[in-house]
Design an enzyme around this catalytic site. Structure first.
Site, PDB file in Angstrom:
ATOM      1  CD  GLU A 156       2.944  -0.530   1.262  1.00 17.87           C
ATOM      2  OE1 GLU A 156       2.469  -0.127   2.330  1.00 17.87           O
ATOM      3  OE2 GLU A 156       2.287  -1.106   0.401  1.00 17.87           O
ATOM      4  CD  GLU A 204       1.291  -7.204  -0.325  1.00 18.48           C
ATOM      5  OE1 GLU A 204       0.390  -6.725   0.369  1.00 18.48           O
ATOM      6  OE2 GLU A 204       2.498  -7.162  -0.025  1.00 18.48           O
TER       7      GLU A 204
END
Length: 463
Positions: A128, A239
């Site tokens: 991220e 995830e």
């Protein structure tokens, strides 16, 4: 004799090409204390023996560094060797600590050799980072990130380091939000990786209709958007999950019943078909975060909080998985970012106050906030046309809701904050068939496996 050889060959194909199935594991517990090798061994053993499952035998890590050290390899590695658990390695790329992550990777290769290398299914460079470096990430103090140029440079550096080692054939990827992947300015990262890691959390899409009945469609939509820009490379689900307890996010209600529904409708079709790392085995030790995603409670046990069995009706048919193998490949998740900072040794993420040897960032997409803090929840593209979601945090910082941005058709599930015991997820899938085979198989080859089995048994029938 010929029949025996054919059957053995068919079975070996089915075994070698099975998708990886595991959980995300942070480097610390929910109170910030550092996990030891025995802690990881207990978690890996529990995951392999969860009641109602065939066993979750893979682990996704957020950092290569053991908590409390400058650049010593994380103790999850010897634990994985002891428990025969495969590893999706993660290197925290933001915050200036990449040199120490690389040093830990080198040390792990030399220290553990082939016993370590044979367990590594992929390496995620960063998590991220692109989202956190965006203007939208900066607006919500998502934490330190890096741009595509720096990330590509790190990816090349990792390739150079593993060249000529036992990890030379391991596919390299990056984990980020779908909005980061679909932002054209980040296309160089897609070109540089072997697979794309995806994380998605419909529960946190609070600016949209995000009830549990909408969750599967939100998840599928965000995965489809990521695959559309992947240039044929695999997308691994690194995830995702639904909380068993915690605050309500718009229509997203945290409960055991909803966690079970999400597991059935999203998880079960992925398991054994797509490389998937679920969030999370346990996040309530010793304290319970809000929200809490653990499938087991504060006491590590092979008896889960809800039924983890998957009925045949929740799994894709063999023909469907073979014809859609490319589109059904797992998507990855991303690393922490959000309202609460975490220590990479525990979750793979660290606060800005932590030395640069460990990742520094705050909770955001794909990351679970430490303890009771919640993530800055991801929603949709901004109305201004930005590919990055907008977020606002509550005054307490314990939870955050995304601002309205973009139509629901532009929104897809992404990530959210997690407990400090976990670190942000990273994921990936190898795009090249050679890379896939080198790592022991991936979902994209499920079609070829099925075809091989059909061909073998069809031939046997003629004997």
């Amino acid at each position: 004799m010929q029949l025996t050889h054919l059957l053995a060959f068919a079975l070996s194909l089915a075994t070698s090409e099975a998708a990886y199935k595991g959980f995300n594991y942070g480097a610390t517990k929910s109170d910030g204390s550092v996990k030891s090798q025995s802690d990881f061994e207990s978690e890996f053993s529990t995951a392999k023996n969860l009641v109602g499952t065939s066993g979750f035998t893979s682990a996704r890590l957020y950092t290569m560094i053991q908590g409390g050290t400058t650049n010593s390899p994380i103790s999850a590695i010897p634990a994985a060797i002891a428990e025969n658990t495969s590893l999706l390695l993660g290197l925290w790329a933001s915050g200036g600590g990449m040199d120490n992550e690389l040093a830990a990777l080198k040390s792990a290769i030399s220290q553990y050799g082939d016993s370590f290398a044979k367990l590594v299914v992929g390496i995620s460079v960063g998590s991220e980072d692109l989202y956190r470096a965006s203007s939208e990430g900066e607006k919500v103090n998502a934490g330190i990130g890096i741009g595509p140029d720096d990330l590509v440079s790190f990816i090349k550096e990792v390739r150079s380091i593993i060249s000529g080692t036992a990890l030379s054939s391991v596919p390299i990827g990056h984990v980020d939000t779908w909005t980061a992947w679909t932002n054209g300015s980040n296309s160089a990262v897609i070109d540089a990786v072997d697979w794309l890691g995806f994380d998605g959390y419909p529960y946190f899409q609070s600016s949209m209709s995000n009830s549990i009945s909408d969750a599967k469609s939100l998840f599928d939509d965000s995965v489809a958007k990521t695959k559309a820009v992947a240039k044929g490379k695999e997308v691994w689900i690194t995830e995702t999950g639904w909380p068993v307890s915690g605050s309500t996010q718009n229509l997203g209600v945290a409960s055991l019943a909803n966690a079970k529904t999400y597991w059935d409708e999203v998880g079960c079709p992925l398991f054994d078909e797509t490389n998937t790392w679920w969030y999370i085995l346990q996040d309530a030790n010793p304290t319970t975060p809000n929200p809490s995603f653990g499938v087991v409670g504060s006491t590590l046990s092979t008896t889960p909080l809800f039924d983890l069995s998957c009925s045949n009706s929740t799994r894709p048919s063999a023909s469907a998985s073979s014809s859609a193998a490319g589109s059904a490949t797992p998507v990855g998740s991303a690393v922490p970012s959000g309202s609460a900072a975490v220590n990479p040794s525990s979750s793979g993420i660290v606060s800005s106050a932590v030395p640069s040897t460990t990742p520094g960032f705050t909770v955001g997409k794909g990351f679970r906030p430490s303890n009771s803090s919640a993530a800055a929840y991801y929603s949709s593209a901004s109305a201004s046309g930005s590919a990055y979601p907008k977020f606002t945090k509550t005054a307490s910082g314990s939870s955050a809701t995304s601002t309205t941005a973009g139509s629901s058709s532009d929104s897809s599930s992404t990530n959210s904050g997690k407990s400090s015991s976990e670190s942000s997820s990273t994921n990936s899938g190898a795009s090249a068939s050679s890379s896939i085979l080198a790592t022991g198989g991936a979902s994209s080859v499920s079609g070829s496996v099925f075809g091989a089995l059909v061909a073998v048994f069809a031939f046997v029938a003629t004997l």
